[in-house]
Scaffold this motif. Sequence first.
Motif, mmCIF file in Angstrom:
data_model
loop_
_atom_site.group_PDB
_atom_site.id
_atom_site.type_symbol
_atom_site.label_atom_id
_atom_site.label_comp_id
_atom_site.label_asym_id
_atom_site.label_seq_id
_atom_site.Cartn_x
_atom_site.Cartn_y
_atom_site.Cartn_z
ATOM 1 N N VAL A 16 -2.547 -17.414 -10.231
ATOM 2 C CA VAL A 16 -1.792 -16.555 -9.322
ATOM 3 C C VAL A 16 -2.792 -15.667 -8.590
ATOM 4 O O VAL A 16 -3.717 -15.117 -9.203
ATOM 5 C CB VAL A 16 -0.777 -15.670 -10.096
ATOM 6 N N VAL A 17 -2.625 -15.547 -7.294
ATOM 7 C CA VAL A 17 -3.527 -14.699 -6.513
ATOM 8 C C VAL A 17 -3.374 -13.260 -6.976
ATOM 9 O O VAL A 17 -2.274 -12.707 -6.984
ATOM 10 C CB VAL A 17 -3.223 -14.814 -5.009
ATOM 11 N N GLN A 18 -4.481 -12.663 -7.409
ATOM 12 C CA GLN A 18 -4.454 -11.312 -7.957
ATOM 13 C C GLN A 18 -4.592 -10.271 -6.850
ATOM 14 O O GLN A 18 -5.065 -10.560 -5.745
ATOM 15 C CB GLN A 18 -5.587 -11.133 -8.972
ATOM 16 N N ARG A 19 -4.184 -9.057 -7.181
ATOM 17 C CA ARG A 19 -4.297 -7.921 -6.259
ATOM 18 C C ARG A 19 -5.374 -6.957 -6.771
ATOM 19 O O ARG A 19 -5.443 -6.677 -7.974
ATOM 20 C CB ARG A 19 -2.963 -7.188 -6.157
ATOM 21 N N VAL A 20 -6.191 -6.490 -5.842
ATOM 22 C CA VAL A 20 -7.274 -5.563 -6.180
ATOM 23 C C VAL A 20 -7.000 -4.235 -5.467
ATOM 24 O O VAL A 20 -6.949 -4.196 -4.239
ATOM 25 C CB VAL A 20 -8.645 -6.116 -5.764
ATOM 26 N N PRO A 21 -6.822 -3.140 -6.220
ATOM 27 C CA PRO A 21 -6.586 -1.836 -5.581
ATOM 28 C C PRO A 21 -7.827 -1.352 -4.820
ATOM 29 O O PRO A 21 -8.937 -1.377 -5.346
ATOM 30 C CB PRO A 21 -6.252 -0.911 -6.752
ATOM 31 N N VAL A 38 -3.759 3.947 -1.597
ATOM 32 C CA VAL A 38 -4.129 2.873 -2.520
ATOM 33 C C VAL A 38 -3.481 1.598 -1.992
ATOM 34 O O VAL A 38 -2.248 1.468 -1.999
ATOM 35 C CB VAL A 38 -3.680 3.168 -3.962
ATOM 36 N N ALA A 39 -4.336 0.687 -1.496
ATOM 37 C CA ALA A 39 -3.859 -0.573 -0.924
ATOM 38 C C ALA A 39 -4.220 -1.706 -1.869
ATOM 39 O O ALA A 39 -5.387 -1.849 -2.267
ATOM 40 C CB ALA A 39 -4.490 -0.804 0.447
ATOM 41 N N ASN A 40 -3.229 -2.499 -2.235
ATOM 42 C CA ASN A 40 -3.437 -3.616 -3.158
ATOM 43 C C ASN A 40 -3.639 -4.893 -2.342
ATOM 44 O O ASN A 40 -2.686 -5.605 -2.003
ATOM 45 C CB ASN A 40 -2.234 -3.744 -4.096
ATOM 46 N N PHE A 41 -4.888 -5.181 -2.017
ATOM 47 C CA PHE A 41 -5.218 -6.375 -1.243
ATOM 48 C C PHE A 41 -5.297 -7.580 -2.159
ATOM 49 O O PHE A 41 -5.636 -7.476 -3.348
ATOM 50 C CB PHE A 41 -6.557 -6.186 -0.525
ATOM 51 N N ALA A 43 0.850 -1.192 0.000
ATOM 52 C CA ALA A 43 0.000 0.000 0.000
ATOM 53 C C ALA A 43 0.885 1.241 0.000
ATOM 54 O O ALA A 43 1.968 1.248 0.606
ATOM 55 C CB ALA A 43 -0.926 0.011 1.207
ATOM 56 N N PHE A 44 0.386 2.279 -0.669
ATOM 57 C CA PHE A 44 1.188 3.489 -0.842
ATOM 58 C C PHE A 44 0.289 4.727 -0.778
ATOM 59 O O PHE A 44 -0.924 4.651 -0.994
ATOM 60 C CB PHE A 44 1.923 3.464 -2.181
ATOM 61 N N VAL A 45 0.927 5.842 -0.491
ATOM 62 C CA VAL A 45 0.226 7.126 -0.490
ATOM 63 C C VAL A 45 0.102 7.623 -1.925
ATOM 64 O O VAL A 45 1.054 7.539 -2.705
ATOM 65 C CB VAL A 45 0.982 8.156 0.378
ATOM 66 N N GLU A 46 -1.076 8.118 -2.258
ATOM 67 C CA GLU A 46 -1.312 8.705 -3.575
ATOM 68 C C GLU A 46 -1.863 10.110 -3.411
ATOM 69 O O GLU A 46 -2.415 10.451 -2.362
ATOM 70 C CB GLU A 46 -2.294 7.860 -4.402
ATOM 71 N N ALA A 47 -1.696 10.930 -4.441
ATOM 72 C CA ALA A 47 -2.204 12.307 -4.438
ATOM 73 C C ALA A 47 -2.377 12.765 -5.872
ATOM 74 O O ALA A 47 -1.907 12.115 -6.820
ATOM 75 C CB ALA A 47 -1.246 13.238 -3.683
ATOM 76 N N GLY A 82 -8.849 6.304 8.842
ATOM 77 C CA GLY A 82 -9.457 6.521 7.536
ATOM 78 C C GLY A 82 -10.622 5.577 7.339
ATOM 79 O O GLY A 82 -11.086 4.916 8.278
ATOM 80 N N HIS A 83 -11.105 5.514 6.113
ATOM 81 C CA HIS A 83 -12.212 4.604 5.786
ATOM 82 C C HIS A 83 -12.078 4.176 4.330
ATOM 83 O O HIS A 83 -11.473 4.875 3.515
ATOM 84 C CB HIS A 83 -13.575 5.273 6.028
ATOM 85 N N VAL A 84 -12.651 3.039 4.038
ATOM 86 C CA VAL A 84 -12.627 2.527 2.663
ATOM 87 C C VAL A 84 -13.513 3.423 1.803
ATOM 88 O O VAL A 84 -14.703 3.593 2.084
ATOM 89 C CB VAL A 84 -13.114 1.069 2.604
ATOM 90 N N ASP A 85 -12.909 4.014 0.777
ATOM 91 C CA ASP A 85 -13.671 4.885 -0.120
ATOM 92 C C ASP A 85 -14.318 4.094 -1.256
ATOM 93 O O ASP A 85 -15.504 4.250 -1.534
ATOM 94 C CB ASP A 85 -12.743 5.961 -0.695
ATOM 95 N N SER A 86 -13.543 3.238 -1.900
ATOM 96 C CA SER A 86 -14.081 2.467 -3.022
ATOM 97 C C SER A 86 -13.121 1.323 -3.329
ATOM 98 O O SER A 86 -11.956 1.326 -2.914
ATOM 99 C CB SER A 86 -14.275 3.354 -4.263
ATOM 100 N N ILE A 87 -13.652 0.342 -4.067
ATOM 101 C CA ILE A 87 -12.869 -0.822 -4.495
ATOM 102 C C ILE A 87 -12.863 -0.837 -6.010
ATOM 103 O O ILE A 87 -13.923 -0.748 -6.639
ATOM 104 C CB ILE A 87 -13.468 -2.125 -3.940
#
Length: 404
Positions: A352-357, A293-296, A56-60, A324-329
């Motif tokens: 392969v297990v995929q990542r969802v932002p 943006v967290a890639n779960f 997960a990383f900070v975005e702007a 914070g709170h989950v804004d969208s998937i």
Amino acid sequence: MKTESTNNTDTPDKAKGSKLKLRLLSLAGVLLLLLSGAIGYPLYKHAISHESTDNAFVEAHVVSVSPRVAGHISRVLVSDNQMVKKGDVIAEIDPRDYQVACEIAVARVESSRAEVKEAEALVLAAEKELSQKKAELTSTTSGLSKIKAEVDQAKARYMRDENDLSRMQKIAKAGAVSIQEFDHAKAQEAMARANLNSVKSTINSQSAKIIQAQAAIQAAQGKLQQAYAQIDVRKAGLREEEAALEQARLNLSYTRIIAPCSGYITKKSAEPGNYVQAGQKMLSIVSDDVWIVANFKETQIMNMRPGQHVEIEVDSFPGIVFNGHVDSIQRGTGSRFTLLPPENAAGNFIKVVQRVPVKIALDTPTVTAGYTLSPGMSVIPSVDISTGKIPEARQVASTETVEH
């Protein structure tokens, strides 16, 4: 005998000590078990009710600023990492070439306006000429009507004199009139005939004049239409020149490069004297509005819903937890939107297990909180999924589907 009594005395004491040690060990075991439960249960409860990831990383919002016109930079009014507000002037391009172009466009607009006025004057002249030709036609038509009336009168006189001459001839044969009276009637009839012929020839002449007047009206109408077409052409030319003037003024205004948003200056490459092309990147502006943006893993988002609470740890600020709170998937995995998405239908497939932002919004702006989060910083979010589990019926349905 004394030795035996001593041994008998030591044996009960040792037994008591062993029992005491056993009790202490049991009590210590119970306490350790309770302590482990007190510490482990919250951790276990947290583990089953939260999902976290270190991917997960900070975005702007990062806005690249580039000029809309080419030219030499005359001034740069900002420096690296400087805070700017929306609408602030960042830099200026030498405006002299664009000022000259604007003055040329103004002169062309004035010339086009003069041409439009000239065309309007031609229209007025053509309309006046057409009115005159119509008046002439009306006058000529009226003259024709008058001449027709004169023809009718001349014809009536001729018929009268002709009848008189016929009677006079009959009477003259009988010798009842003198030769002089007969000659007078004969002359009168000849004069009436000549007058009728003269008036009839005037009708032909007047009809020719009417045809000429109608032709003149048609010519005047054609000239008026040409004048109208000319004024349309001149007005179209005026609109074109006005549009060129507006473009020249816009280009002149573009020599002042304005900040499109508030934020901090980064990656500044603009210096006074540099020549820049339209669209060439000069610098970037990073806004204060940041998010995560967290890639779960796709196996982690089953119970994840917008609005769930998130605890965020930032590597740059150890020991500090942001809320914070989950804004969208995102509707799609990260690999689906790469430059070359995988084509699973071709070749050998390896799962392969995929990542969802997942976009996570901060509840409190970091600037207000006194912390600076920059795009690209690593974070570890922990999402509380205890309030977002899917309904029981759907769980059963999906279980049955898997078993089938």
